[in-house]
Each structure stands twice: as structure tokens, then as C-alpha cells.
Design a protein around this motif. Structure first.
Motif, PDB file in Angstrom:
ATOM      1  N   LYS A   1      -8.966  -0.884   4.346  1.00  0.00           N
ATOM      2  CA  LYS A   1      -8.025  -0.398   5.352  1.00  0.00           C
ATOM      3  C   LYS A   1      -8.516  -0.699   6.754  1.00  0.00           C
ATOM      4  CE  LYS A   1      -8.523   3.680   3.559  1.00  0.00           C
ATOM      5  NZ  LYS A   1      -8.436   5.138   3.299  1.00  0.00           N
TER       6      LYS A   1
ATOM      7  N   GLY B   1       0.819  -1.200   0.000  1.00  0.00           N
ATOM      8  CA  GLY B   1       0.000   0.000   0.000  1.00  0.00           C
ATOM      9  C   GLY B   1       0.850   1.247   0.000  1.00  0.00           C
TER      10      GLY B   1
ATOM     11  N   TRP C   1      -3.480  -1.536   4.618  1.00  0.00           N
ATOM     12  CA  TRP C   1      -4.287  -2.390   3.749  1.00  0.00           C
ATOM     13  C   TRP C   1      -4.331  -3.797   4.346  1.00  0.00           C
ATOM     14  CZ3 TRP C   1      -2.615  -1.227  -2.021  1.00  0.00           C
ATOM     15  CH2 TRP C   1      -3.045   0.058  -2.362  1.00  0.00           C
TER      16      TRP C   1
ATOM     17  N   GLN D   1      -8.911  -6.903   0.299  1.00  0.00           N
ATOM     18  CA  GLN D   1      -9.551  -6.278  -0.848  1.00  0.00           C
ATOM     19  C   GLN D   1     -11.025  -6.634  -0.854  1.00  0.00           C
ATOM     20  OE1 GLN D   1      -6.435  -8.109  -3.300  1.00  0.00           O
ATOM     21  NE2 GLN D   1      -6.367  -6.222  -4.489  1.00  0.00           N
TER      22      GLN D   1
ATOM     23  N   PRO E   1      -8.854  -1.700  -2.206  1.00  0.00           N
ATOM     24  CA  PRO E   1      -8.124  -1.929  -0.955  1.00  0.00           C
ATOM     25  C   PRO E   1      -8.975  -1.577   0.258  1.00  0.00           C
ATOM     26  CG  PRO E   1      -6.730  -0.801  -2.540  1.00  0.00           C
ATOM     27  CD  PRO E   1      -8.114  -0.817  -3.124  1.00  0.00           C
TER      28      PRO E   1
END
Length: 356
Positions: free
Chosen positions: A262, A215, A313, A316, A260
Motif C-alpha cells: 500500500k 483492492g 494497492w 505486490q 498487497p
């Protein structure tokens, strides 16, 4: 980051095997995951999707910059067109002037050429006056013709410049559109390949190994962040729906597959599981005693037991499990288990990470 442990060569093989089992991802029941394919940063399909997201972001920035440049170029072209219109009007006036000069010359000479009038003059004074008239007339005509020719040449050059500017503008926009479309097509294909891997993991009830994602450096000094960027809010906390046994227990963020995800704050990974209604999910425990859940993922980038920082990250987004379309299902809980959720939107807002 993955931990690297040096094991002395004399340690029994059985301890090595145990270490491998501990490192493997686990299911919701705490059982070892399936055939992990985890690797270092930059390997595998997850990293490919992440890189394509970055390329798409760069392409979008270039497209936007090109659009701004195109708008500036369009203004220049408009100014050139206005200049051309003015020059065309000036040339029309010059041609009208030449016509008036010619008509006046014809009327003043009685229809005879000026040279003929000089030959037929009856005195030297009349001859000198005729020469002066001829000289002035030629000067006026030559000046008008020269001015007209310069204006016509300038008009031709400006028209060529305007046409070149238009062609350059159209070519630039076309190149940017092709670039953006190509990356979008690659990204869309990779997204669904990633989702196919996720669906296979959920069907098997075991997670693939965590695939590390490089990331961007975290420059945000805030302790809490929103879990995804570029989202549209969909189902909210407490809303009703046919797909839920009761009320909706989290906030859904509609984002494309592969976006992504977080960590909203610093914490420790207490669960990585694949299977059930939530599909692939991650649960974090935070220092203030709360837990956050990230569900319907397409991939994970952390291992159970790992510590993470805010903005890291961790996976996904996808549409695994009981999901009608790509989104992140995000929950805030007072325990790691389902049934203890609180409304995540005011919870995040109270920590300086407003959702909207």
C-alpha cells in the motif's frame, strides 16, 4: 485508475505511437519498459494472486469461526459426557436397589414365593396382609424396573447424541482444513509464478505493464498507513549486513510473495523501475516533500506519473533483486535517490501509523 483518452481519427499515426510510448512503464534510467502486459482490474497473474489472498483470508476467517464453533461443540460434548456419567451412576444405583428388593423379598418370605405364602395362609386376615404385601412389593419392583428402563433408554439416546456431536465436530474441522490447505497450495503456486515473472523483468531490465488490482474499499480515514499487513519486522534501518555496502537504508517487512503493498500516504508515482539491487521498485513523492520507496516487488499496479491515495494497492511484495527472501524493503527519503534515507519507523509513527 488508468486514463482513457479519446483521440480523433484524423490525428496522425505518429502521435498515436508517441502516446503508446509515454504510457509504457519506464526503467530506473527513464527508458521505456519491456512488453507490458498491463490490463484492467482482474486480469493476469497478479490479480489471480490478489484474489487468492482474499480467498485465503476468507478461508482463514471461516476456519477461525469453525474453530470457535468446534470449541463450543467440544464444551457441549463434555457436558453430555458428564450427563452420561451421572446417568450411568444412577442406573447402577437402580440396579442395586432392585437387588436389595429381591433379597429382602426372599428373606421376608422364608425363601417361598409370595403367591405360595398366600395359598398357605391360615386366616383371612393373614391372606389380606399377604395380598397387601404382594401389592406393595409388586409396585416397588415395577416402579424400580420402569425407572431403570427409562434411565437406560435415556442413556442410550444421550450416548448416540454425544457420538453424533463428536462426528459432526470432526467432520467440520476436517472440511475446513481441506479447504484452507487447497487455497494455500494454489496461492503458493501462483506466488512463485508471479515471482518468476518478476525475475524475468529484472533480468531484462524492463518492467511489465502495471496490472491493476481491485483492492478493498478504503474505509480508513487516516492520512498515513503502514505499507503492508500481516508482517514481521526483519532488518531495520541502520543495521549492518554482508549484503549491503554500508548500513541498511530502510525497514524490511517480512511478508509472503504477492502480499498487497500500500501507498503509505497520498502522493505521485515518480519512479517505476526493474533492475539493479532493488529489483522491481516504486518511488512515491508526497506533498510534504518526502519520498517513499517500495522495493523487491513481484509486480506493480501503478504507472509512473500516476497519483495515488493513502492505502491504495500499488504493487505486490516479492523477492526480486538483491534479496535473500520474500519481504518489502521500505524507505523514506528526502530526495528520490538512494543515499538520502531517514529512519522510516519513527517517521511513520509521527504521522499516526506506528509500526510494530
Amino acid at each position: 485508475m488508468p486514463s482513457h483518452r479519446r483521440i480523433p481519427l484524423l490525428v496522425p499515426v505518429v502521435l498515436c505511437a508517441a502516446a503508446v510510448l509515454v504510457a509504457r512503464p519506464t526503467t530506473a534510467d527513464g527508458q521505456p519498459g519491456g512488453d507490458g502486459t498491463g490490463g484492467g482490474p482482474g486480469s493476469g497473474l497478479s490479480a489471480q494472486v490478489a484474489r487468492l489472498y482474499e480467498e485465503a483470508a476468507v478461508a482463514s476467517q471461516e476456519y477461525e469461526a469453525g474453530r470457535v464453533e468446534a470449541e463450543a461443540q467440544r464444551v457441549k460434548v463434555q457436558r453430555l459426557e458428564q450427563l452420561l456419567d451421572r446417568e450411568r451412576r444412577e442406573i447402577t444405583v437402580l440396579r442395586d436397589d432392585l437387588g436389595r428388593i429381591a433379597r429382602a423379598q426372599y428373606r421376608g418370605s422364608g425363601g417361598l414365593p409370595v403367591a405360595a405364602q398366600l395359598v398357605l395362609s391360615s386366616s383371612p386376615d393373614e391372606l389380606m396382609r399377604g395380598q397387601r404385601v404382594l401389592s406393595r412389593t409388586n409396585l416397588v419392583v415395577d416402579t424400580a424396573i420402569g425407572k431403570s428402563r427409562r434411565a437406560e433408554n435415556r442413556l442410550a439416546a444421550d450416548e448416540a447424541r454425544a457420538a453424533g456431536a463428536r462426528r459432526a465436530l470432526e467432520r467440520r474441522i476436517a472440511e475446513l482444513a481441506v479447504l484452507k490447505k487447497g487455497i494455500a497450495q494454489k496461492l503458493e503456486q501462483a506466488r512463485w509464478q508471479l515471482q518468476g515473472q518478476a525475475d524475468a523483468s529484472v533480468a531484462a531490465g524492463s518492467c511489465r505493464g502495471a496490472e491493476r488490482l481491485d483492492g478493498p474499499p478504503t474505509r480508513d480515514a487516516r492520512k498515513w498507513v503502514v505499507p503492508v499487513d500481516g508482517y514481521t519486522l526483519s532488518a531495520g534501518f541502520g543495521s549492518g549486513g554482508a549484503r549491503w555496502a554500508g548500513r541498511h537504508t530502510g525497514q524490511d517487512f517480512a511478508v509472503p510473495i504477492g502480499t498487497p503493498v500500500k501507498a503509505v500516504g497520498a502522493g505521485r508515482v515518480v519512479r517505476v523501475s526493474c533492475g539493479g539491487a532493488f529489483g522491481i521498485e516504486i518511488v512515491l513523492q508526497h506533498a510534504d516533500g518526502y519520498y517513499t520507496q517500495y522495493a523487491h516487488l513481484a509486480s506493480v499496479a501503478v504507472d509512473q506519473g500516476e497519483s495515488v491515495t493513502a492505502g491504495r494497492w500499488i504493487g505486490q511484495s516479492g523477492t526480486s533483486g538483491n534479496s535473500t527472501g520474500p519481504h518489502l524493503h521500505f524507505e523514506v527519503r528526502v530526495t528520490p535517490e538512494m543515499g538520502s534515507a531517514v529512519d522510516p519507523v519513527p517517521w511513520l509513527a509521527a504521522r499516526g501509523a506506528p509500526v510494530g
